[in-house]
Design a protein around this motif. Structure first.
Motif, short mmCIF file in Angstrom:
data_model
loop_
_atom_site.label_atom_id
_atom_site.label_comp_id
_atom_site.label_asym_id
_atom_site.label_seq_id
_atom_site.Cartn_x
_atom_site.Cartn_y
_atom_site.Cartn_z
N VAL A 160 38.69 21.27 21.73
CA VAL A 160 38.46 22.72 21.65
C VAL A 160 39.73 23.46 22.01
CG1 VAL A 160 35.98 22.69 22.01
CG2 VAL A 160 37.48 22.56 23.97
N LEU A 169 33.12 26.11 19.51
CA LEU A 169 32.52 26.26 20.85
C LEU A 169 31.78 27.58 20.96
CD1 LEU A 169 32.30 25.04 23.68
CD2 LEU A 169 34.40 26.21 24.27
N LEU A 261 34.17 24.24 30.09
CA LEU A 261 33.01 23.40 29.83
C LEU A 261 32.52 22.73 31.11
CD1 LEU A 261 33.64 21.61 26.42
CD2 LEU A 261 31.71 23.05 27.04
#
Length: 532
Positions: A160, A169, A261
């Motif tokens: 990402v 994302l 994340l």
């Protein structure tokens, strides 16, 4: 598994073998699926490896849903015919609900000739659109959808770090906030990291796209494809020049997005990001299997209690005047609370209201102490191995009740997490000091990752027990200077009988023996709290 979604497949279902042990699950969920979809023509297959390369999938032509039994575990874990079974297999049941959403609301097909990149974007937008429709029709399903989302994301496997994957994302997480599957609080870090990559204006434009997608009808495929083209234009992707979804281009934001994340997964797991990271780091930097553990001695238990008392006194050594509520006089009467107390007594319940407010002295507010201890585990430090083993256990237990966080890391040929933060180990890990010293920089960076040594707003300290005879003096000095400039105090304890290097921007003490080094760390922690 990496960041991904489940899929609607236009190809034929897989030829997953019918495992007789899982047939009761397939039968039970086939009977149950009409409840989730209002359709009676669907078949559910539960088996190991079902779903192709996804945890679950829906084959519209075959009217079949597949769920990988890996997300259940053993077929005997519960009886799938009982209504309460879903609480024991929430991830797998969330996958079933997700595919039910596709079976009910993903009624459009990708037109022939659509570029693969555009088709991939449309599929991404469909994930939150279908779940939004399912939640609107069956609000109780949100619980299971959210559980599936939070347990099927892995920050280590998600590329990402470029606009395309930052957009992916956003489509899979940020769009689910507007779909009311997850909350804005869940993904605060993710939103900030995505913004850092693509910028606020483009993120606002992407949000307009997915919010528009949430209003598209279940059969309006042309609108979904139009929105996918618009998505590509916003991100500067030419589908005609890009035969497949772009591969990641490693960039400076990769770590930032991975940390976002981590924040998200920590929140959903009910722990702090530091606790989540500590567990992941401990798994990667655990001590060698040859290192042994032993029960703490009575002397070590007493030392932990003594240090805990010292830390507690350091936090409360200058009480300040304040007020606090009380259930009994003397003090100032608080009318509203007095009325509440009388009402509670009249109702026959134990009064919990506190009608009085009295003057008192309370300890001044103190910042939380974050202390990282780095121990040289090379052969020259063999005499310090045993006492520093005990020190890690003592510090962890002393910090438990004093709003302090400690971690101990060994550095030799590799960095090893000896005592992770926010853990009180039951046994003492006995350090083995052998080999050379090459992992100091790795150990400092690991300590910064675990305890946020460069993060302002907290009391931070790094204590190093080493002779300072390192192969990378200049890089080590730059790292120490960086910590010093960030406000993190560095205490360096050097054995008096060993020659070594003295680093700038440290408080360097010569320890006559290992016990003195342990005491010096404790004294420094107490002094730092007293002066805060």
């Amino acid at each position: 598994m990496p960041l991904s979604s489940t899929h609607v497949r236009t190809s034929h279902p897989s030829t997953t073998g019918g495992d007789p042990d899982w047939q009761p699950w397939s039968d039970a969920w086939t009977r149950h699926i009409p409840v989730l979809t209002d359709r009676r023509d669907l078949q559910v297959t539960v088996a190991p490896g079902a779903g192709g390369d996804a945890p679950a999938c829906f084959y519209p032509d075959a009217r079949r849903i597949e769920v990988d039994a890996t997300h259940i575990g053993a077929p005997t874990i519960t009886d799938p015919r009982r209504p309460g079974h879903k609480r024991l297999v929430p991830t797998a049941y969330g996958l079933l609900v997700h595919e039910a959403a596709h079976a009910t609301h993903s009624l459009w097909r990708t037109p022939p000739g659509t570029p693969p990149v555009v088709a991939a974007v449309a599929d991404l937008l469909e994930e939150s659109r279908a779940e939004n429709r399912q939640r609107g029709r069956r609000r109780a399903d949100r619980r299971w959808l959210r559980h599936a989302v939070t347990h099927l994301l892995n920050p280590d496997g998600a590329p990402v770090d470029d606009p395309w994957h930052a957009g992916q994302l956003a489509a899979l997480l940020l769009a689910r906030v507007d779909a009311r599957i997850i909350t804005a609080k869940d993904i605060t870090g993710v939103r900030a990291a995505v913004t850092a990559v693509i910028g606020r204006p483009r993120l606002r434009q992407l949000r307009d796209v997915w919010r528009h997608a949430h209003t598209v009808g279940d059969s309006e495929g042309e609108q979904m494809i139009d929105l996918a083209w618009r998505w590509c234009r916003i991100l500067g992707i030419d589908p005609h020049q890009q035969p497949a979804p772009p591969r990641p281009d490693l960039g400076v934001f990769a770590g930032q997005l991975a940390q976002a994340l981590t924040d998200y997964l920590a929140h959903t797991a009910g722990v702090t990001p530091a606790e989540y990271t500590a567990q992941q780091v401990a798994d990667r930097h655990g001590p060698p299997a040859t290192w042994t553990r032993r029960d703490p001695t009575d002397a070590e238990r007493a030392a932990a209690r003594h240090l805990a008392a010292r830390l507690r006194r350091a936090r409360t050594h200058q009480p300040e005047p304040d007020t606090r509520p009380s259930p009994i006089p003397p003090g100032r009467l608080r009318t509203r609370h007095a009325i509440t107390a009388k009402a509670q007594a009249a109702a026959g319940t134990t009064p919990t209201a506190t009608p009085w407010q009295r003057r008192t002295t309370l300890p001044p507010p103190k910042p939380a102490l974050h202390l990282a201890v780095l121990v040289d585990t090379s052969g020259s430090m063999r005499a310090y191995a045993a006492p520093m083993s005990a020190a890690g256990w003592i510090l962890a237990h002393a910090a438990r009740t004093n709003q302090a966080t400690t971690a101990m890391i060994g550095f030799g040929s590799r960095a090893t997490v000896l005592v992770p933060p926010r853990q009180q180990p039951a046994k003492v890990l006995q350090i083995a000091a052998v080999g050379g010293t090459t992992a100091f920089i790795e150990a400092v960076k690991l300590a910064d990752q675990l305890l946020g040594l460069r993060q302002p707003g907290r009391l931070r300290m790094l204590a190093v027990v080493s002779d300072g005879d390192l192969p990378d003096i200049e890089p080590a000095q730059r790292l120490i200077t960086t910590l010093h400039q960030a406000g993190c105090a560095v205490l360096w304890l050097r054995p008096a009988d060993l020659a070594g290097h003295t680093f700038r921007h440290t408080t360097t003490l010569l320890a006559a023996d290992p016990v003195q080094a342990v005491d010096a760390i404790a004294d420094a922690a107490v002094t730092a709290l007293e002066r805060a």
